[in-house]
Scaffold this motif. Sequence first.
Motif, mmCIF file in Angstrom:
data_model
loop_
_atom_site.group_PDB
_atom_site.id
_atom_site.type_symbol
_atom_site.label_atom_id
_atom_site.label_comp_id
_atom_site.label_asym_id
_atom_site.label_seq_id
_atom_site.Cartn_x
_atom_site.Cartn_y
_atom_site.Cartn_z
ATOM 1 N N VAL A 15 -31.783 -1.289 -64.871
ATOM 2 C CA VAL A 15 -32.453 -2.435 -65.513
ATOM 3 C C VAL A 15 -33.778 -2.707 -64.780
ATOM 4 O O VAL A 15 -34.825 -2.910 -65.393
ATOM 5 C CB VAL A 15 -31.534 -3.694 -65.490
ATOM 6 N N LYS A 16 -33.701 -2.658 -63.457
ATOM 7 C CA LYS A 16 -34.879 -2.923 -62.624
ATOM 8 C C LYS A 16 -35.931 -1.818 -62.808
ATOM 9 O O LYS A 16 -37.116 -2.096 -62.955
ATOM 10 C CB LYS A 16 -34.409 -2.992 -61.168
ATOM 11 N N ARG A 17 -35.448 -0.585 -62.804
ATOM 12 C CA ARG A 17 -36.372 0.561 -62.913
ATOM 13 C C ARG A 17 -37.190 0.470 -64.212
ATOM 14 O O ARG A 17 -38.414 0.606 -64.193
ATOM 15 C CB ARG A 17 -35.563 1.873 -62.887
ATOM 16 N N ILE A 18 -36.508 0.190 -65.311
ATOM 17 C CA ILE A 18 -37.228 0.113 -66.586
ATOM 18 C C ILE A 18 -38.163 -1.098 -66.573
ATOM 19 O O ILE A 18 -39.316 -1.011 -66.988
ATOM 20 C CB ILE A 18 -36.238 0.037 -67.778
ATOM 21 N N GLY A 19 -37.663 -2.196 -66.051
ATOM 22 C CA GLY A 19 -38.486 -3.419 -66.000
ATOM 23 C C GLY A 19 -39.759 -3.220 -65.205
ATOM 24 O O GLY A 19 -40.829 -3.703 -65.579
ATOM 25 N N GLU A 20 -39.637 -2.473 -64.108
ATOM 26 C CA GLU A 20 -40.799 -2.297 -63.229
ATOM 27 C C GLU A 20 -41.906 -1.459 -63.853
ATOM 28 O O GLU A 20 -43.031 -1.450 -63.366
ATOM 29 C CB GLU A 20 -40.353 -1.731 -61.877
ATOM 30 N N GLN A 21 -41.574 -0.763 -64.925
ATOM 31 C CA GLN A 21 -42.638 -0.019 -65.619
ATOM 32 C C GLN A 21 -43.471 -0.948 -66.500
ATOM 33 O O GLN A 21 -44.454 -0.550 -67.099
ATOM 34 C CB GLN A 21 -42.006 1.056 -66.502
ATOM 35 N N THR A 22 -43.022 -2.194 -66.621
ATOM 36 C CA THR A 22 -43.681 -3.124 -67.549
ATOM 37 C C THR A 22 -44.387 -4.244 -66.792
ATOM 38 O O THR A 22 -44.289 -4.340 -65.570
ATOM 39 C CB THR A 22 -42.648 -3.767 -68.492
ATOM 40 N N LEU A 23 -45.046 -5.101 -67.572
ATOM 41 C CA LEU A 23 -45.743 -6.239 -66.974
ATOM 42 C C LEU A 23 -44.827 -7.459 -66.812
ATOM 43 O O LEU A 23 -45.224 -8.450 -66.210
ATOM 44 C CB LEU A 23 -46.945 -6.622 -67.847
ATOM 45 N N TYR A 24 -43.601 -7.391 -67.348
ATOM 46 C CA TYR A 24 -42.726 -8.570 -67.304
ATOM 47 C C TYR A 24 -42.510 -9.128 -65.892
ATOM 48 O O TYR A 24 -42.607 -10.334 -65.684
ATOM 49 C CB TYR A 24 -41.359 -8.260 -67.930
ATOM 50 N N PRO A 25 -42.210 -8.255 -64.903
ATOM 51 C CA PRO A 25 -41.915 -8.821 -63.588
ATOM 52 C C PRO A 25 -43.081 -9.570 -62.948
ATOM 53 O O PRO A 25 -42.887 -10.353 -62.021
ATOM 54 C CB PRO A 25 -41.547 -7.585 -62.745
ATOM 55 N N SER A 26 -44.301 -9.362 -63.470
ATOM 56 C CA SER A 26 -45.442 -10.031 -62.836
ATOM 57 C C SER A 26 -45.665 -11.449 -63.377
ATOM 58 O O SER A 26 -46.574 -12.143 -62.942
ATOM 59 C CB SER A 26 -46.710 -9.194 -63.051
ATOM 60 N N VAL A 27 -44.828 -11.857 -64.327
ATOM 61 C CA VAL A 27 -45.035 -13.176 -64.947
ATOM 62 C C VAL A 27 -43.810 -14.061 -64.690
ATOM 63 O O VAL A 27 -42.680 -13.589 -64.715
ATOM 64 C CB VAL A 27 -45.253 -12.980 -66.479
ATOM 65 N N ASP A 28 -44.063 -15.350 -64.447
ATOM 66 C CA ASP A 28 -42.958 -16.296 -64.241
ATOM 67 C C ASP A 28 -42.412 -16.749 -65.587
ATOM 68 O O ASP A 28 -42.966 -17.643 -66.224
ATOM 69 C CB ASP A 28 -43.453 -17.532 -63.472
ATOM 70 N N SER A 29 -41.333 -16.142 -66.020
ATOM 71 C CA SER A 29 -40.758 -16.519 -67.315
ATOM 72 C C SER A 29 -39.253 -16.685 -67.144
ATOM 73 O O SER A 29 -38.694 -16.328 -66.105
ATOM 74 C CB SER A 29 -41.002 -15.398 -68.330
ATOM 75 N N LEU A 47 -32.738 -9.036 -68.309
ATOM 76 C CA LEU A 47 -32.384 -8.314 -69.544
ATOM 77 C C LEU A 47 -32.779 -6.847 -69.462
ATOM 78 O O LEU A 47 -33.685 -6.468 -68.717
ATOM 79 C CB LEU A 47 -33.082 -8.985 -70.739
ATOM 80 N N TYR A 48 -32.104 -6.060 -70.281
ATOM 81 C CA TYR A 48 -32.332 -4.615 -70.307
ATOM 82 C C TYR A 48 -33.433 -4.300 -71.321
ATOM 83 O O TYR A 48 -33.347 -4.703 -72.487
ATOM 84 C CB TYR A 48 -31.020 -3.929 -70.707
ATOM 85 N N LEU A 49 -34.430 -3.557 -70.867
ATOM 86 C CA LEU A 49 -35.601 -3.293 -71.706
ATOM 87 C C LEU A 49 -35.623 -1.895 -72.316
ATOM 88 O O LEU A 49 -36.613 -1.499 -72.917
ATOM 89 C CB LEU A 49 -36.860 -3.451 -70.842
ATOM 90 N N GLY A 50 -34.534 -1.167 -72.162
ATOM 91 C CA GLY A 50 -34.539 0.221 -72.643
ATOM 92 C C GLY A 50 -34.396 0.367 -74.147
ATOM 93 O O GLY A 50 -34.493 1.476 -74.669
ATOM 94 N N GLY A 51 -34.137 -0.734 -74.847
ATOM 95 C CA GLY A 51 -34.027 -0.673 -76.306
ATOM 96 C C GLY A 51 -32.577 -0.712 -76.774
ATOM 97 O O GLY A 51 -31.668 -0.216 -76.091
ATOM 98 N N VAL A 52 -32.393 -1.285 -77.955
ATOM 99 C CA VAL A 52 -31.059 -1.439 -78.538
ATOM 100 C C VAL A 52 -30.410 -0.073 -78.764
ATOM 101 O O VAL A 52 -29.235 0.146 -78.442
ATOM 102 C CB VAL A 52 -31.177 -2.197 -79.890
ATOM 103 N N ASN A 53 -31.173 0.862 -79.306
ATOM 104 C CA ASN A 53 -30.635 2.191 -79.624
ATOM 105 C C ASN A 53 -30.141 2.917 -78.371
ATOM 106 O O ASN A 53 -29.026 3.453 -78.340
ATOM 107 C CB ASN A 53 -31.682 3.032 -80.382
#
Length: 559
Positions: free
Chosen positions: A494-508, A524-530
């Motif tokens: 979950v962390k690995r996929i998240g770290e490829q994105t900008l989400y962790p840099s924002v306070d949400s 949350l898991y960002l790898g997609g529903v499929n």
Amino acid sequence: MPVLENTEVQTYAGASPREDKSFHTDVLVVGGGFGGMYALWKIRQLGFKTKLFEAGSEFGGTWHWNSYPGARVDSEMPYYAFSIPEVWKTWNWTERFPSHEELKRYFRHVDKVLDLSTDAYFNTIVTEAKYDGKTWTVRTRGGRIVWCRYLILATGSSYKKHIPAMKGLDVYKGKTIHAADWPRDGLDVRGKRVGVIGNGATGVQIVQELGKQDCELSVFIRTPICALPMRQRILSVEEQETSKMVYEFLYDGCKTSRAGFPFKTPSKGFWEVTLAEREQRMEEGWSRGGFAFNQGTYRDFIFDKEANKIFYEFWARKVRKRISDPQKAAIAAPIPQKSWFATKRPSLEQDYYDVINQDNVKLVDIKATPIDSFQGNGILTTEKLHELDVVILATGYDAVTGSLLDMGLEDKNGISLRQRWKDGVRTYLGLMIPDMPNLFMVYSPQAPTSFANGPPIIEIQVDWVAQALQKMQEEGIESIEAQEKSAEEWYAEVKRIGEQTLYPSVDSWYMGANIPGKPRELLLYLGGVNVYAETCSTALRSWKGFNIERKASHVRASI
Ligand code: NAP
């Protein structure tokens, strides 16, 4: 004045009175929203005695609790609905994005068609759940005790309200209402000075509605939302009845998609196409409305700062055209962008940007002039006192984990979930927690959950639980339990996929960052529903990552 609490006592007419105070059951489902309703229906069909506890006075989950003006779903129909043919064949929506009133009617329809309330207990709040090696013992606030073999938690993402600790809240003499506690008999704002704190999906809908009434609205904005055009429209019965020929394809399409909508995203990336092609696709998404702009175009804006800037500029250009007051435009759609586009949940709007442009609506930039305190007659910012008769707190929820942590859950060693998760969430596939045998979660942390359209991801998870229970029966398995190691690996994924994105840099709230003291992590898991669905199915086939305990030999096996 204390914040108004919505204490429910009324009992839903569909629910029968309950005499049986304590009882045994095979399966107990907690939560009566989409997740719990689907679980009760699905699991009961397998022949398990299944009962459901719901805190509210009827089904609907978040749609039962939320009755604030303008509350409506911003996932479109028919995708934000059960894929159960008995349900959709006997129901038609009136709008592409239905109101909370229509959703409440829908849940009653579902209850009637699937006969769910016969097995439901309303106004029932779980306060304790412990495992004794074979059975879960669950206690409720009203003193009921239930013993069950399997426990399914479908307690939702937005149940535990967040009321920020603000100085002077108790000395304020006006009314203070959290959006989820909207008075059932309504709130007359005519002639009143109303403040709204919060600029998430809830704040947008409330402002959009109240701004049209005869009141003076002060909207306190800390982080401006990027609201997208809803493009609401009436749905006719005829068009829906005709489209029902392809509903099964559509619902399958939702479950094999990335975000739970049957959108086909472009095969080429943002930078692989010409500027003209890119702009055309973005324009198409914008004019189709709903989440087509962010979910049906290029996902690069999630990973790539340059692409994100272009998305933001596109959005700001469109929105600023509708706000003639430059000061308001600078607060609602600042340039340059202050936060990465869509890394906080975007919402949908109908005429929000036109409403905030009206003279009776003031925007207060509380990043520039923060709230100091509540006073007896209003809110004092570092700039001035805003006199207010009513303050609406659209300040969100202890999202994703709040309800799970408040249930008095203990693992088989007597360790509370709160203690287990004090430094961060650990689950396997968002479905199970180590040391909590036969306990399953739905619409859960470390699953696609709020990154997806709700009903498809819920059905995927519940179908998985149903298959697991069936498989356990067939293979003579008494209990299954997530391995610590598999939970650690899932956390890392979950962390690995998240770290490829900008989400962790924002306070949400996706990061748990809206609640003081909550561990900061991507929930949350960002790898997609499929991909998620496939990963869960693969694990189930071989029980990979689970400890299983068989009936006959009682031999523990790790796979
Ligand atoms: P939210 O997205 O968490 O937004 C809360 C808002 O309150 C943010 O603007 C936040 O500002 C502000 N806030 C929090 N504490 C504050 C403080 N101390 N001072 C000033 N401002 C403060 O909550 P929500 O709008 O209730 O939405 C929660 C989720 O529910 C949504 O993301 C969505 O998933 C769901 N929802 C869906 C719908 C729909 O489908 N139509 C409607 C409503 C809600 P910061 O951003 O600066 O922290």
